[in-house]
Design a protein around this motif. Structure first.
Motif, PDB file in Angstrom:
ATOM      1  N   MET A   1      -4.957  -3.413  10.473  1.00  0.00           N
ATOM      2  CA  MET A   1      -6.197  -3.123   9.778  1.00  0.00           C
ATOM      3  C   MET A   1      -6.052  -3.500   8.308  1.00  0.00           C
ATOM      4  O   MET A   1      -4.956  -3.434   7.740  1.00  0.00           O
ATOM      5  CB  MET A   1      -6.539  -1.637   9.928  1.00  0.00           C
ATOM      6  N   ASN A   2      -7.158  -3.887   7.685  1.00  0.00           N
ATOM      7  CA  ASN A   2      -7.141  -4.312   6.293  1.00  0.00           C
ATOM      8  C   ASN A   2      -7.175  -3.086   5.384  1.00  0.00           C
ATOM      9  O   ASN A   2      -8.187  -2.393   5.304  1.00  0.00           O
ATOM     10  CB  ASN A   2      -8.317  -5.233   6.012  1.00  0.00           C
ATOM     11  N   ILE A   3      -6.075  -2.849   4.700  1.00  0.00           N
ATOM     12  CA  ILE A   3      -5.953  -1.673   3.844  1.00  0.00           C
ATOM     13  C   ILE A   3      -6.089  -2.027   2.372  1.00  0.00           C
ATOM     14  O   ILE A   3      -6.022  -1.168   1.498  1.00  0.00           O
ATOM     15  CB  ILE A   3      -4.608  -0.971   4.133  1.00  0.00           C
ATOM     16  N   GLN A   4      -6.298  -3.327   2.078  1.00  0.00           N
ATOM     17  CA  GLN A   4      -6.317  -3.793   0.696  1.00  0.00           C
ATOM     18  C   GLN A   4      -7.311  -3.050  -0.206  1.00  0.00           C
ATOM     19  O   GLN A   4      -6.984  -2.753  -1.360  1.00  0.00           O
ATOM     20  CB  GLN A   4      -6.601  -5.293   0.655  1.00  0.00           C
ATOM     21  N   PRO A   5      -8.520  -2.715   0.276  1.00  0.00           N
ATOM     22  CA  PRO A   5      -9.467  -2.027  -0.612  1.00  0.00           C
ATOM     23  C   PRO A   5      -8.978  -0.675  -1.121  1.00  0.00           C
ATOM     24  O   PRO A   5      -9.520  -0.155  -2.095  1.00  0.00           O
ATOM     25  CB  PRO A   5     -10.714  -1.869   0.273  1.00  0.00           C
ATOM     26  N   PHE A   6      -7.966  -0.098  -0.471  1.00  0.00           N
ATOM     27  CA  PHE A   6      -7.497   1.226  -0.846  1.00  0.00           C
ATOM     28  C   PHE A   6      -6.264   1.193  -1.761  1.00  0.00           C
ATOM     29  O   PHE A   6      -5.840   2.231  -2.266  1.00  0.00           O
ATOM     30  CB  PHE A   6      -7.152   2.040   0.407  1.00  0.00           C
ATOM     31  N   LEU A   7      -5.686   0.019  -1.955  1.00  0.00           N
ATOM     32  CA  LEU A   7      -4.410  -0.053  -2.669  1.00  0.00           C
ATOM     33  C   LEU A   7      -4.505   0.414  -4.114  1.00  0.00           C
ATOM     34  O   LEU A   7      -3.602   1.090  -4.624  1.00  0.00           O
ATOM     35  CB  LEU A   7      -3.847  -1.468  -2.612  1.00  0.00           C
ATOM     36  N   GLU A   8      -5.587   0.077  -4.778  1.00  0.00           N
ATOM     37  CA  GLU A   8      -5.731   0.467  -6.174  1.00  0.00           C
ATOM     38  C   GLU A   8      -5.721   1.986  -6.336  1.00  0.00           C
ATOM     39  O   GLU A   8      -5.250   2.512  -7.345  1.00  0.00           O
ATOM     40  CB  GLU A   8      -7.027  -0.116  -6.746  1.00  0.00           C
ATOM     41  N   ASP A   9      -6.210   2.696  -5.314  1.00  0.00           N
ATOM     42  CA  ASP A   9      -6.284   4.157  -5.394  1.00  0.00           C
ATOM     43  C   ASP A   9      -4.912   4.824  -5.313  1.00  0.00           C
ATOM     44  O   ASP A   9      -4.757   5.964  -5.759  1.00  0.00           O
ATOM     45  CB  ASP A   9      -7.166   4.693  -4.258  1.00  0.00           C
ATOM     46  N   ILE A  10      -3.943   4.152  -4.723  1.00  0.00           N
ATOM     47  CA  ILE A  10      -2.619   4.776  -4.561  1.00  0.00           C
ATOM     48  C   ILE A  10      -1.566   4.101  -5.430  1.00  0.00           C
ATOM     49  O   ILE A  10      -0.368   4.280  -5.213  1.00  0.00           O
ATOM     50  CB  ILE A  10      -2.189   4.777  -3.078  1.00  0.00           C
ATOM     51  N   ALA A  11      -2.032   3.340  -6.408  1.00  0.00           N
ATOM     52  CA  ALA A  11      -1.119   2.714  -7.357  1.00  0.00           C
ATOM     53  C   ALA A  11      -1.035   3.588  -8.607  1.00  0.00           C
ATOM     54  O   ALA A  11      -2.047   3.887  -9.222  1.00  0.00           O
ATOM     55  CB  ALA A  11      -1.620   1.323  -7.723  1.00  0.00           C
TER      56      ALA A  11
END
Length: 359
Positions: free
Chosen positions: A1-11
């Motif tokens: 699944m594409n998780i890229q849209p959420f990466l900024e939130d957990i950086a």
């Protein structure tokens, strides 16, 4: 699944000095960040004060999986020593394992460990692992003498820099919940580290219900999400929720009291069960690959006790899904500013559902 849209939130930036490399002398004297629902201010407490935020009838759900001494050193027929990490026992003689320098190991190579002979074969299900066959059989009790506790890599790395022993006798006791009973994990359910026998007794005396399930934590728990992971596949873990625990959960909900997961592993297990039995909770046993993030519909838990997790981790996605993205990001910012200790041997936070529902 594409998780890229959420990466900024957990950086986020985690300074190395905030990673706890050793446990505090007393379990319940770690710090506790209280994250109430809504916009109420955060509260900085000592973990033992959690007694003040629970009421009779509330239910704490622990993961009773026990960390086993999964790290072994096998001697190859030519005298070379190889480090392996046992991950899962498949049957009496075979284990799934991770092998350091695995490319130097061939299927025809033979290894020894005291009286045991071993061979390492490719894992047909996952090329990242090997299947280790022991003769005679090797069990968890044998490993208590032969193996080492597999501390998280970030603790080992920091201890190396500090010039400390990489593994101590203290770790054998403290990298383990006081409720741990069933062997099977290679990483601890660390939220439970803050509970001592004495604190548990005080909770019971107050009328707090203590129950347990099992989720055997695998090495995938340490895997972070890379910006290069366009299609991310979360790890699988084995769970068991017995009938007596289901009965406790149903009774708690019937009385209008709160179900509080001690840790992300308990959360994952409970919500997996509810995915299978959304209307009438039932005992459950099997693998879970449940990935909790975004607008996940929580069906079981009202509260969550958890440690502070790594940047880019699936566990942080779970916590944000439960407590609210912006609320959890603000809590982490507060914790960093206030000097909280992070990761396995670090401090804890206690948070409620982002929708404000607490019962």
């Amino acid at each position: 699944m594409n998780i890229q849209p959420f990466l900024e939130d957990i950086a986020y930036e985690l300074p190395e000095d905030r990673i706890a490399s050793h446990p505090l002398p007393t379990r319940e004297e770690s710090r506790l960040l209280l994250v109430p629902p809504g916009e109420r201010p955060f509260e900085d407490r000592i973990f033992s004060e959690i007694l003040n935020y629970l009421v009779p009838g509330d239910c704490l759900v622990f993961n009773n999986s026990r960390v086993f001494k999964a790290r072994l050193f096998l001697t190859r027929h030519d005298g070379k020593i190889f480090e392996i990490l046992l991950v899962e026992r498949l049957n009496e003689t075979s284990w799934r394992a991770m092998v350091r320098n695995a490319r130097r190991v061939k299927p025809h190579h033979r290894f020894r460990l005291e009286k045991w002979e071993a061979s390492l074969q490719p894992d047909p299900e996952d090329p990242a692992y090997r299947i280790v066959h022991f003769s005679p059989s090797l069990d968890f009790e044998d490993l208590e003498r032969l193996g080492e506790i597999p501390l998280p890599p970030y603790i080992v790395k920091k201890r190396e820099k500090e010039g400390h022993y990489l593994l101590t006798s203290e770790d054998e006791k403290r990298y383990q919940s006081v409720l741990a009973s069933l062997y099977g994990s290679v990483a601890a359910p660390t939220a439970s580290f803050h509970f001592s026998e004495a604190l548990l007794e005080k909770l019971r005396e107050k009328g707090i219900v203590i129950t347990a399930l099992t989720l055997h934590v695998g090495p995938g728990t340490f895997r972070t999400i890379s910006p290069a992971d366009t299609e991310f596949q979360i790890h699988k873990e084995w769970i068991t929720i017995p009938e007596e625990t289901i009965d406790v959960l149903k009774e708690t909900r019937k009385k209008g009291k709160r179900i509080i997961a001690v840790g992300t592993t308990s959360t994952r297990a409970l919500e997996t069960m509810a995915q299978h039995f959304p209307e009438d909770w039932q005992p459950y046993s099997g693998y879970t690959d449940l990935f909790i993030y975004g607008d996940f519909p929580f069906r079981v838990i009202d509260g969550l006790i958890t440690n502070f997790h790594m940047p880019y981790s699936t566990l942080l996605l779970l916590v944000q899904s439960f407590g609210g993205k912006e609320r959890v990001k603000a809590a982490y910012k507060h914790a960093l500013e206030k000097g909280y200790r992070f990761l396995s041997y670090g401090d804890a936070m206690f948070l409620w559902r982002k929708d404000g529902v607490t019962s």
